[in-house]
Design a protein around this motif. Structure first.
Motif: not given
Length: 241
Positions: A110-118, A131-143, A212-219
């Motif tokens: 299971p992917a760790p839950d998080f709470k962030l604001t856009d 229920g959705k496929i979630v694609v996360l990208n970890f980055w930063f502005t000077s990378c 990439v996280i599947d619909q059930a929340g697994d990585i």
């Protein structure tokens, strides 16, 4: 006449407040690449300006050239040339070992839950995206490797427009820093700043990292900088549809 274009490879490791990664320079025919918006000054460790067309000779002398920079350097158009040292080599080796361990410990879990604001003030949680496929990208502005892959990531967003796939980009930068970045660059993922605590939950120690996280929340996939980032994420996402 030949032009030189910066090509960033590998992943970005943060060290001494700098983004540090591999730097290679390719000769391309004049007009084959977009001219830089800002002249780049390359500095040796002693602060002297280095002519980048002589990078091959520096590679031979040093074994491998790394580059380092931060937001302040970016504003001034500075790239710092860094020689491989035993300490830097160990940092990369340690980061790679942690990456391997993280993949083994998190994949199919299971992917760790998080709470962030856009940037528009909308609250995002992983729990709400079940229920959705979630694609996360970890980055930063000077990378630089992060920026290098953004055009491919933007194409991914187009590829899955209207489909049950959500693209989120998490950065430890502040919202103001991200807004400043947006004035110069286009990144079509939903941008979620202030993610440092989430980075820790996901054991992020190299940037960029895509998950990439599947619909059930697994990585289901964890990957770092790759010239085939679009292809590999597409394969992972399609396998879940």
């Amino acid at each position: 006449m030949m032009k030189y274009r910066k090509l960033y490879t590998g992943s970005c490791l943060t060290a001494a407040s700098l983004c540090v990664s591999y730097l290679s320079v390719a000769q391309v025919l004049s007009g084959a690449s977009q001219p830089p918006k800002q002249a780049i000054t390359y500095l040796l460790p002693d602060g002297k300006v280095f002519p980048i067309e002589k990078l091959d000779s520096l590679n031979k002398a040093w074994g491998k050239v790394f580059f380092g920079h931060n937001d302040e350097d970016d504003a001034k158009g500075i790239v710092r040339l860094i020689r491989m040292t035993d300490e830097l080599k160990k940092q990369f080796e340690d980061a790679d070992a942690k990456r391997t361990q993280a993949v083994a410990s998190m994949l199919n879990k299971p992917a760790p839950d998080f709470k962030l604001t856009d940037l528009q003030g909308k609250r995002w949680t992983l729990q709400d995206l079940r229920g959705k496929i979630v694609v996360l990208n970890f980055w930063f502005t000077s990378c630089a490797p992060c920026i290098e892959e953004m055009p491919e990531l933007n194409e991914l967003v187009k590829d899955y427009d209207g489909k049950n796939v959500v693209f989120l980009a998490l950065t430890f930068n502040s919202g103001e820093q991200v807004k400043t970045f947006q004035k110069k660059r286009t990144f079509n993922y939903t941008l979620l700043p202030n993610s440092r605590e989430v980075d820790k939950k996901y054991q992020i120690n190299l940037w960029p990292t895509s998950i990439v996280i599947d619909q059930a929340g697994d990585i289901k996939m964890i990957m770092h900088s790759s010239p085939k980032v679009r292809e590999e994420i597409t394969s992972a996402v399609n396998s879940l549809m």
